[in-house]
Design a protein around this motif. Sequence first.
Motif, mmCIF file in Angstrom:
data_model
loop_
_atom_site.group_PDB
_atom_site.id
_atom_site.type_symbol
_atom_site.label_atom_id
_atom_site.label_comp_id
_atom_site.label_asym_id
_atom_site.label_seq_id
_atom_site.Cartn_x
_atom_site.Cartn_y
_atom_site.Cartn_z
ATOM 1 N N LYS A 48 -53.476 3.641 8.453
ATOM 2 C CA LYS A 48 -52.335 4.217 9.178
ATOM 3 C C LYS A 48 -52.531 5.723 9.390
ATOM 4 O O LYS A 48 -52.158 6.255 10.441
ATOM 5 C CB LYS A 48 -51.013 3.949 8.451
ATOM 6 N N ASP A 49 -53.120 6.418 8.414
ATOM 7 C CA ASP A 49 -53.411 7.849 8.590
ATOM 8 C C ASP A 49 -54.425 8.054 9.719
ATOM 9 O O ASP A 49 -54.320 9.011 10.490
ATOM 10 C CB ASP A 49 -53.918 8.476 7.293
ATOM 11 N N ALA A 50 -55.399 7.144 9.825
ATOM 12 C CA ALA A 50 -56.370 7.227 10.922
ATOM 13 C C ALA A 50 -55.658 7.009 12.262
ATOM 14 O O ALA A 50 -55.929 7.723 13.232
ATOM 15 C CB ALA A 50 -57.482 6.200 10.728
ATOM 16 N N ALA A 51 -54.728 6.061 12.303
ATOM 17 C CA ALA A 51 -53.952 5.839 13.531
ATOM 18 C C ALA A 51 -53.146 7.086 13.867
ATOM 19 O O ALA A 51 -53.050 7.481 15.034
ATOM 20 C CB ALA A 51 -53.040 4.627 13.380
ATOM 21 N N ASP A 52 -52.581 7.735 12.853
ATOM 22 C CA ASP A 52 -51.773 8.938 13.063
ATOM 23 C C ASP A 52 -52.592 10.046 13.734
ATOM 24 O O ASP A 52 -52.046 10.847 14.494
ATOM 25 C CB ASP A 52 -51.218 9.429 11.718
ATOM 26 N N GLY A 56 -52.068 9.986 21.175
ATOM 27 C CA GLY A 56 -50.872 9.231 21.552
ATOM 28 C C GLY A 56 -50.163 8.548 20.411
ATOM 29 O O GLY A 56 -49.230 7.779 20.630
ATOM 30 N N CYS A 57 -50.598 8.819 19.189
ATOM 31 C CA CYS A 57 -50.030 8.122 18.030
ATOM 32 C C CYS A 57 -49.353 9.095 17.072
ATOM 33 O O CYS A 57 -49.703 10.266 16.998
ATOM 34 C CB CYS A 57 -51.123 7.363 17.284
ATOM 35 N N ARG A 58 -48.398 8.564 16.344
ATOM 36 C CA ARG A 58 -47.744 9.300 15.260
ATOM 37 C C ARG A 58 -47.214 8.239 14.296
ATOM 38 O O ARG A 58 -46.344 7.455 14.658
ATOM 39 C CB ARG A 58 -46.606 10.162 15.795
ATOM 40 N N ILE A 74 -45.702 5.258 16.187
ATOM 41 C CA ILE A 74 -46.266 4.836 17.464
ATOM 42 C C ILE A 74 -47.746 4.670 17.175
ATOM 43 O O ILE A 74 -48.420 5.622 16.760
ATOM 44 C CB ILE A 74 -46.034 5.896 18.555
ATOM 45 N N GLN A 75 -48.233 3.451 17.341
ATOM 46 C CA GLN A 75 -49.609 3.148 16.972
ATOM 47 C C GLN A 75 -50.303 2.379 18.089
ATOM 48 O O GLN A 75 -49.634 1.839 18.971
ATOM 49 C CB GLN A 75 -49.657 2.389 15.655
ATOM 50 N N PRO A 76 -51.640 2.327 18.045
ATOM 51 C CA PRO A 76 -52.362 1.622 19.094
ATOM 52 C C PRO A 76 -51.995 0.141 19.115
ATOM 53 O O PRO A 76 -51.711 -0.467 18.084
ATOM 54 C CB PRO A 76 -53.831 1.792 18.709
ATOM 55 N N ASP A 77 -52.007 -0.406 20.317
ATOM 56 C CA ASP A 77 -51.732 -1.819 20.538
ATOM 57 C C ASP A 77 -52.726 -2.285 21.597
ATOM 58 O O ASP A 77 -53.198 -1.466 22.396
ATOM 59 C CB ASP A 77 -50.284 -1.983 21.036
ATOM 60 N N ALA A 106 -42.347 9.400 21.630
ATOM 61 C CA ALA A 106 -43.088 8.822 22.762
ATOM 62 C C ALA A 106 -43.045 9.767 23.960
ATOM 63 O O ALA A 106 -44.055 9.945 24.658
ATOM 64 C CB ALA A 106 -42.524 7.456 23.126
ATOM 65 N N ALA A 107 -41.901 10.397 24.199
ATOM 66 C CA ALA A 107 -41.795 11.366 25.297
ATOM 67 C C ALA A 107 -42.659 12.596 25.005
ATOM 68 O O ALA A 107 -43.381 13.068 25.891
ATOM 69 C CB ALA A 107 -40.339 11.770 25.511
ATOM 70 N N GLU A 108 -42.605 13.108 23.768
ATOM 71 C CA GLU A 108 -43.430 14.261 23.394
ATOM 72 C C GLU A 108 -44.917 13.956 23.573
ATOM 73 O O GLU A 108 -45.693 14.828 23.960
ATOM 74 C CB GLU A 108 -43.188 14.644 21.932
ATOM 75 N N LEU A 109 -45.311 12.718 23.288
ATOM 76 C CA LEU A 109 -46.704 12.309 23.398
ATOM 77 C C LEU A 109 -47.072 11.883 24.821
ATOM 78 O O LEU A 109 -48.192 11.443 25.063
ATOM 79 C CB LEU A 109 -46.994 11.173 22.399
#
Length: 156
Positions: A48-52, A56-58, A74-77, A106-109
């Motif tokens: 999850k830290d790698a996804a962060d 586009g992820c947090r 917000i993570q990859p899909d 999501a808006a910030e990203l």
Amino acid sequence: MPSFSFPTLSEISTTALMEILNEDSIRSHLIDHPPFDEQSIAAWVADKDAADCSPGCRVRAVLIDGELAGWMGIQPDVDGHELAIVITQRFWGQGISLFRVLMQWAAELEHKEVVFHLLDSRREYKALQRMAARVTHTEWSGRRFTSYWLPVPRND
């Protein structure tokens, strides 16, 4: 109104996180997997830290009034980016507020659309249906999901 904070998962006790993620009330809304142990929770946090750190992820822990409530992000899909909120039952009433935070992120990203997959253990939500550009039903790992494709309002 409660106060929220969102530290990285690596800043949180893995034991406390493991206790929450192993709760039956949480597990009933997730894909079936073995309960976490010290080794698997450490690997999960690293993932999850790698996804962060991915564009586009947090992905963060959720503290409500200073108490660990779970995690969200917000993570990859496979279809772009998905929203996730996983909080202990004691804080389920805070889900709408956390969803709003995710949509702000999501808006910030600068996402145009995100998807929110809810397992068949959850009812369909009329409010999400109204917000969604489309709603689909999919199956994964033998479970059915309702997926809400949500346009992200711009922060201008």
